[in-house]
Design an enzyme around this catalytic site. Structure first.
Site, short mmCIF file in Angstrom:
data_model
loop_
_atom_site.label_atom_id
_atom_site.label_comp_id
_atom_site.label_asym_id
_atom_site.label_seq_id
_atom_site.Cartn_x
_atom_site.Cartn_y
_atom_site.Cartn_z
N GLU A 130 -58.67 -38.16 14.63
CA GLU A 130 -59.12 -38.87 15.84
C GLU A 130 -60.28 -38.08 16.43
O GLU A 130 -60.14 -36.89 16.73
CB GLU A 130 -57.97 -38.99 16.85
N SER A 140 -53.56 -32.15 20.82
CA SER A 140 -53.02 -33.50 20.69
C SER A 140 -52.64 -34.07 22.04
O SER A 140 -52.42 -35.28 22.15
CB SER A 140 -51.83 -33.54 19.74
#
Ligand code: NAD
Length: 591
Positions: free
Chosen positions: A458, A425
Site C-alpha cells: 500500500e 500499518s
C-alpha cells in the site's frame, strides 16, 4: 438411523431450485419439482437436463448416474404434488408475500409432519413460518450458488423451530456432501451477514474516492488472499441484490455500517446492476460477460517521473525489516541494513541468509541468486551510513515516538532529495513526515507479512507528499515485482480498514451466541472461498495486534459499529493472544 426425507419437493426450479433438485436426486432421493406453470416447468426440466449433460461432459457425472438421477426427478406445476414429500424446499424469488402465500398453501396441502424449508437469503424465516400452523417444522435452508460446487449450507432455526427438524435437515445436507452450519434467523445469516457488511464498506470507500476500484480489489485479493475483490464481487452478485440484503440487515441491526452505501442506490437507479446488465462498478464487454473493458485513458492521471533509486537503506532488524531487505536485494538493489547496533544488524542478516537458504531448498532460488542477494546486503549499526542512499524504508517498532525520533535522525543524516518511507500499518504517515524538515519526501510503503511472499504494497501519500515521491515508490514497486495500490493517509489504509471491521463483526457474532467459532470459520471458507475463517486469522495475527488496529480505526472514524467487541478485549486482558500464546479463540496448546 433411517435416512431423513426419502422424498423431497423443490418448489421453484430457477438458479437455486434446479441445483438443489439435482443435488437431492444425486443422493438417491425422489424429487418432486414444482414450477409456476407448464411452460416454466418445461423450461426448468430442460435446464436440469442441460446442466446434468454438462456435468457428464466435464466428467463430474457418468451417463448412467445422470440417467438414474433424472429418473428420480419429476417436474410439474401442481403444488398439490408436494403432499407426497417428507420435506419441501422452497426456492421461489425473494419476495416475502410470495413466500408467505406459498407456505400458507403448503401448510394446507402437506400432512402435519412434513418439514417446510425456505431458501431465502435475507427475508425473515420467522415471518414465513408465521404463515403456517406448524412453525416448529419450518426452517431456512440456505444453499450457495452454484449449488453443485458450493459446500456450505446454512440451516436456519427460528425460535420456534424444533431441534429435531433442524438436525434432520443438517443430516440431509451432509448426505448431499455439504457442510451444514447452524444459524439463527437474522438477515444475512452467517456468511452473508459478515460478507455484505464488508462489501458495503468497500463500496463506501470507493464512493469517497479514497482509492480506485482496481486498487481496492487488488488490495483485498493480494493482501488477504480473497478469491475476488469486493467491487468485482458486488458486480457478480448484482448491485440490486446486495442492496436488498443490506437493507434487510440494516432494518434489523440499525447499524449504520449496514445502511447501503449511497452509490449502491445510484447504480441500481441507473440500471447498472453489475455483470448481468453489462455495467456496475466495472464495465463489461456485454451483459452477462465477465470480461472487463478498460475505461478511457482520461481517468489515468498524468504523473511526473519518479526519482532515481540506485541504493536503498532499511531501518530495523525485525521480521518486516528483514523481509523488506530480502525483497530489494533479490531485485538487485544494494541495501544497507541499518539496526540500532552492529550486532543486531548482523543477526538480521543471518536471518535473511536463513530465509534465502529455505528458498534454495524449496527450489525457488538458485544458489547463485542467493549469493548475489546476500552480497548486496551490508549490515550496519546506527544510521550514519545512510547518508548517500536514495531511499530509506523504516520498519522499526510500531510506536509513534520511536518512529518520529528515527525520522528526525534520518532528516539530519540522509542526503537531500532521498525518499523516506515508513512501513507503519496503523500510525499516521504525516506524523512521521512532520518529524522531518522535508515532509514532501516522506511516504508510506506498507508491506505485508511475509514481505518476500506477499505481493501487495500500500503506497500511502500524505497531503504533503510530493507527486514525484509517490511516482518513485510506484516505480520501485514495479521493479521489485510488488503490486502497489495507492491510498491516502488514514487509519487502516485499504486492507486493514476493510478487514478488521469484518473480523470484529465475527467476534460480535460469537459474543452474541449467534453461531460458534467453527461454524463461522466454516461459513466464510466454504460460503465465500476465504483462505481462512475469521477466528483462524485472528489467532494467527494476534488478538492484541487486532485489538490495537480496531481501536485505531474506531478512534479515526468514530463509527459506533467499529468499537472493538468486548470479547476481544477480555481475551486480550486474559492473555489469550492467539497462536503465539497457545490460546486465542481456539486452544492451540491441546492440538
Ligand atoms: N441466486 C443466488 O445466488 C442465491 C443464493 C442463495 C439463495 N438464494 C435464494 O434462493 C431463492 C431462489 O432464488 P433463485 O436465484 O433461484 O431465483 P430464480 O428467479 O432463478 O428462480 C425462481 C424460480 O421460482 C419459480 N417460481 C416463481 N413463483 C413460483 C411459484 N409460485 N411456484 C413455483 N415456482 C415459482 C420461477 O419460475 C423461477 O423458476 C431466493 O429466495 C433467493 O434469495 C439465491
Amino acid at each position: 438411523m433411517e435416512r431423513p426425507f426419502p422424498t423431497v419437493a423443490v418448489v421453484g426450479l430457477g438458479t437455486m431450485g434446479a441445483g438443489v433438485a439435482v443435488a437431492v436426486a444425486r443422493s438417491g432421493r425422489r424429487v418432486i419439482g414444482v414450477e409456476a406453470g407448464p411452460s416454466q416447468a418445461a423450461r426448468a426440466l430442460a435446464r436440469i437436463e442441460a446442466s446434468t449433460a454438462r456435468a457428464v461432459a466435464r466428467e463430474r457425472l457418468t451417463a448412467e448416474e445422470r440417467a438414474a438421477l433424472l429418473a428420480l426427478i419429476e417436474v410439474g406445476d401442481d403444488l398439490a404434488a408436494a403432499a407426497q414429500a417428507d420435506l419441501v424446499i422452497e426456492e421461489v424469488p425473494e419476495d416475502l408475500e410470495l413466500k408467505r402465500g406459498l407456505f400458507a398453501e403448503l401448510d394446507r396441502i402437506c400432512p402435519p409432519e412434513t418439514v417446510l424449508a425456505t431458501g431465502t437469503t435475507a427475508l425473515s424465516v420467522t415471518r414465513i413460518a408465521a404463515a403456517t400452523a406448524r412453525p416448529e417444522r419450518v426452517l431456512g435452508v440456505h444453499f450457495f450458488n452454484p449449488v453443485h460446487t458450493m459446500k456450505l449450507v446454512e440451516v436456519v432455526r427460528t425460535v420456534l423451530t424444533s431441534p429435531q427438524a433442524a438436525s434432520q435437515v443438517a443430516e440431509l445436507a451432509r448426505d448431499l456432501g455439504k457442510e451444514p452450519v447452524a444459524a439463527g434467523d437474522r438477515a444475512g445469516f452467517i456468511a452473508n451477514g459478515l460478507l455484505f457488511a464488508y462489501l458495503n464498506q468497500a463500496a463506501a470507500m470507493f464512493e469517497s474516492r479514497y482509492a480506485t476500484r482496481e486498487d481496492i480489489d487488488a488490495a483485498m485479493r493480494l493482501g488477504c488472499g480473497l478469491p475476488m475483490g469486493p467491487l468485482a464481487l458486488l458486480d457478480l452478485i448484482g448491485v440490486d441484490t446486495a442492496r436488498t440484503v443490506l437493507e434487510a440487515m440494516y432494518e434489523q441491526s440499525r447499524d449504520r455500517l449496514h445502511a447501503p452505501a449511497p452509490i449502491l442506490g445510484q447504480l441500481v437507479a441507473a440500471g447498472l446492476l453489475g455483470r448481468k446488465s453489462g455495467r456496475g462498478f466495472y464495465t463489461y464487454e456485454a451483459p452477462g460477460s465477465s470480461h472487463v473493458i478498460a475505461e478511457e485513458a482520461s481517468e489515468a492521471k498524468a504523473r511526473p517521473a519518479g526519482r532515481e533509486v540506485r541504493s536503498i537503506g532499511v531501518c530495523g532488524s525485525g521480521t518486516m525489516a528483514t523481509g523488506i531487505v530480502e525483497v530489494f536485494a533479490k531485485a538487485g538493489f544494494p541495501v544497507l541494513l541499518a539496526a540500532r547496533s552492529q550486532e543486531k544488524a548482523e543477526r538480521a542478516k543471518a536471518q535473511l541468509a536463513k530465509s534465502l537458504e529455505r528458498s534454495v531448498a524449496k527450489g525457488r532460488l538458485t544458489e547463485q541468486a542467493r549469493d548475489a542477494a546476500l552480497a548486496l546486503v551490508t549490515p550496519t549499526g546506527g544510521y550514519q551510513d545512510l547518508a548517500d542512499v536514495d531511499l530509506v524504508v523504516e520498519a522499526v517498532a510500531e510506536d509513534l515516538a520511536v518512529k518520529r525520533e528515527l525520522f528526525t535522525t534520518l532528516d539530519k543524516i540522509v542526503k537531500p532529495g532521498a525518499v523516506l518511507a515508513t512501513t507503519t500499518s496503523s500510525l499516521p504517515v504525516i506524523s512521521c513526515a512532520t518529524a522531518t524538515g522535508r515532509p514532501q519526501d516522506v511516504i508510506g510503503m506498507h508491506f505485508f507479512n511475509p514481505a518476500p511472499a506477499m505481493k501487495l504494497v500500500e503506497v500511502v501519500s500524505t497531503v504533503l507528499t510530493a507527486e514525484d515521491v509517490t511516482a518513485t515508490v510506484l516505480e520501485l514497486c514495479g521493479k521489485v515485482k510488488k503490486h502497489p495500490v495507492e491510498c491516502g493517509d488514514r487509519a487502516g489504509f485499504i486492507v486493514n480498514a476493510l478487514l478488521f471491521p469484518y473480523l470484529n463483526d465475527a467476534v460480535r457474532m460469537l459474543e452474541e451466541h449467534y453461531a460458534t467459532v467453527d461454524d463461522i470459520d466454516t461459513a466464510m471458507k466454504l460460503g465465500c472461498g476465504y483462505p481462512m475463517g475469521p477466528f483462524e486469522l485472528l489467532d494467527v495475527v494476534g488478538l492484541d495486534v487486532s485489538l490495537t488496529i480496531e481501536k485505531v480505526l474506531h478512534q479515526e472514524f468514530r463509527e459506533p459499529g467499529l468499537a472493538a467487541a468486548p470479547l476481544l478485549e477480555h481475551l486480550v486482558a486474559a492473555g489469550c493472544l492467539g497462536r503465539k500464546t497457545g490460546r486465542g479463540f481456539r486452544d492451540h496448546a491441546r492440538r
